[in-house]
Every structure is written in C-alpha cells, then in structure tokens.
Design an enzyme around this catalytic site. Structure first.
Site, mmCIF file in Angstrom:
data_model
loop_
_atom_site.group_PDB
_atom_site.id
_atom_site.type_symbol
_atom_site.label_atom_id
_atom_site.label_comp_id
_atom_site.label_asym_id
_atom_site.label_seq_id
_atom_site.Cartn_x
_atom_site.Cartn_y
_atom_site.Cartn_z
ATOM 1 N N GLU A 51 0.856 -1.188 0.000
ATOM 2 C CA GLU A 51 0.000 0.000 0.000
ATOM 3 C C GLU A 51 0.887 1.232 0.000
ATOM 4 O OE1 GLU A 51 -3.736 2.273 2.144
ATOM 5 O OE2 GLU A 51 -2.964 0.437 3.059
ATOM 6 N N ASP A 103 11.265 7.027 -0.503
ATOM 7 C CA ASP A 103 10.627 7.052 -1.816
ATOM 8 C C ASP A 103 10.359 5.598 -2.212
ATOM 9 O OD1 ASP A 103 10.002 7.130 -4.558
ATOM 10 O OD2 ASP A 103 11.257 8.915 -4.872
ATOM 11 N N ASP A 125 -0.598 12.294 -3.635
ATOM 12 C CA ASP A 125 -0.468 13.743 -3.766
ATOM 13 C C ASP A 125 -0.803 14.150 -5.199
ATOM 14 O OD1 ASP A 125 0.369 16.421 -3.864
ATOM 15 O OD2 ASP A 125 2.006 16.062 -2.462
ATOM 16 N N LYS A 129 -0.693 22.228 -8.858
ATOM 17 C CA LYS A 129 -0.214 23.275 -9.759
ATOM 18 C C LYS A 129 0.252 22.666 -11.080
ATOM 19 C CE LYS A 129 1.245 26.467 -6.116
ATOM 20 N NZ LYS A 129 2.380 27.229 -5.533
ATOM 21 N N ASP A 161 -9.138 11.915 -5.681
ATOM 22 C CA ASP A 161 -10.331 12.741 -5.474
ATOM 23 C C ASP A 161 -10.220 14.046 -6.265
ATOM 24 O OD1 ASP A 161 -8.266 13.729 -3.922
ATOM 25 O OD2 ASP A 161 -9.567 14.471 -2.330
ATOM 26 N N THR A 193 -9.881 6.466 4.262
ATOM 27 C CA THR A 193 -8.821 7.179 4.958
ATOM 28 C C THR A 193 -9.325 8.562 5.365
ATOM 29 O OG1 THR A 193 -7.929 8.228 2.973
ATOM 30 C CG2 THR A 193 -7.128 6.005 3.501
ATOM 31 N N LYS A 194 -8.551 9.234 6.203
ATOM 32 C CA LYS A 194 -8.894 10.590 6.624
ATOM 33 C C LYS A 194 -9.044 11.501 5.413
ATOM 34 C CE LYS A 194 -5.630 13.282 8.105
ATOM 35 N NZ LYS A 194 -4.565 13.900 8.935
ATOM 36 N N PHE A 195 -8.169 11.328 4.429
ATOM 37 C CA PHE A 195 -8.187 12.189 3.252
ATOM 38 C C PHE A 195 -9.414 11.908 2.378
ATOM 39 C CE2 PHE A 195 -3.772 11.476 4.561
ATOM 40 C CZ PHE A 195 -3.419 12.773 4.858
#
Length: 214
Positions: A51, A103, A125, A129, A161, A193-195
């Site tokens: 994961e 990483d 992430d 931009k 999302d 998840t929280k996100f």
C-alpha cells in the site's frame, strides 16, 4: 544530491503529537527497505500486499485485521502518519504490517521478481499546480516500474479525489501495456482514509481505477 526519480514524495513531519513522536523511536523494528527483507518477512504469510501512501493507516489497519494471512508493506512519507500507524501496531500487537518511509520507487526498483499479490495507491499527492504535474506518481512510467513486481493476475488499485488527475490517470492507462481493466475491486469498499473522508465531506468524488496484471 541527485535523485534517481523526480521527487513525487516530500518527507514531512506534519502536525505530530508527542505520542506519535515517541512511536517513531520504534520505527526501526518495523521498517523494511529492501527486496531481501520482503523475502524474509513473507515466509509466514500466504500473500503480500503493497500500500503506497497510507495516510494515518486506517485502510492498512482494517485490511490487516480482515486478512491475517496477508503481509502488508505500508509506505508513507508523513512522519505523523507513520507515528500514528506505529502506535496501533504496537498497542494491538499487529504482526502483519511493515513500514517503508522513503521514496517507494526505490524499493520497487529493488524487487527482482514478482512478489506483490496486489498494490494499492489511494489518493496520492495530486500536485495541483500545472508546473508540478510532472511530479504526479500515477503515470505510464510508474506502471512500467510496478508491473514486474506484481504477480500474474494481481491487482493494481488506484484512486484520486481530483478530477483532472483522474483524467490524467485515464490517459496514462491508455498508454500502458501489461494490464487489463476491471470494474470490480475488493479495495473500493475498504475503510476510508482521513483524506477520503475529507474529500467526500467537501463534496468531491472519489475516482477509482483497477487494473489486473495480464
């Protein structure tokens, strides 16, 4: 120092509590960074699942409890999230989760043979931009990197999302080889998840993508 890969992960402390900070003192006992370590750790388990980006570990914990026969290699760069997951692992004596904090592409690159039954990437992430879009992780280059590490018939499950990231993922999947699309995934109903909860609370849609290694 030159990076092997264009940075897509930035190691940050985040808002870390004193207990999470204390938990990080135990990271070495649960950390995994090499293919040889995975080979050694997997001996007691029938499946290995990677994961990438576990946040605070909600999904990882739920999966590990539901599937004690599976070993979960959980990757994250936020120290607060790592500390939170370590606290749960220690207090609940969980023995089927190991953590990698660098990483993740370096560990993936070290894998010599197909070893992962599934790979999960939940809401990475989005680098919103435009000038940073080249840092997004879910690209054809990533699919090429991860493909040899997944067993035949194994699943690569991804989600985002962010609508324009979802469109980008679709474009990148169309360029990739060695995977086939599927509309069914066990991971679509995994613990949020929280996100993900924040995204849904703010009215954003979660876009899932599921590929099967062919």
């Amino acid at each position: 120092m030159r990076h092997k890969y264009l940075p897509s992960f930035v190691k940050r402390r985040g808002r870390i509590t004193s207990s999470q900070e204390a938990n990080l003192d135990h990271l070495a006992s649960y950390e995994i960074n090499k293919y040889s370590q995975i080979i050694q750790a997997k001996q007691d388990f029938s499946r290995v699942v990677l994961e990438i980006g576990f946040g605070n570990g909600e999904n990882t914990l739920a999966l590990s409890r539901e599937n004690p026969e599976s070993l979960y290699i959980a990757s994250e760069v936020y120290l607060a999230g790592i500390g939170a997951l370590l606290g749960e692992i220690i207090s609940n004596e969980i023995n089927n989760i190991l953590i990698t904090s660098g990483d993740i592409r370096l560990l993936i690159d070290d894998v010599k043979k197909p070893i992962f039954d599934d790979v999960i990437v939940i809401c990475p992430d989005p680098w919103p931009k435009l000038k940073h879009h080249k840092r997004r992780m879910l690209t054809n280059e990533f699919f090429k990197l991860i493909h040899p590490t997944i067993k035949d018939g194994g699943e690569l499950f991804m989600s985002t999302d962010v609508k324009d990231y979802a469109e980008s993922i679709e474009d990148q999947i169309s360029l990739s080889e060695g995977f086939s699309r599927t509309d069914k995934s066990r991971y679509e109903t995994s613990a949020l998840t929280k996100f993900q909860r924040r995204a849904l609370h703010e009215g954003r849609k979660i876009y899932p993508f599921s590929l099967i290694k062919s």
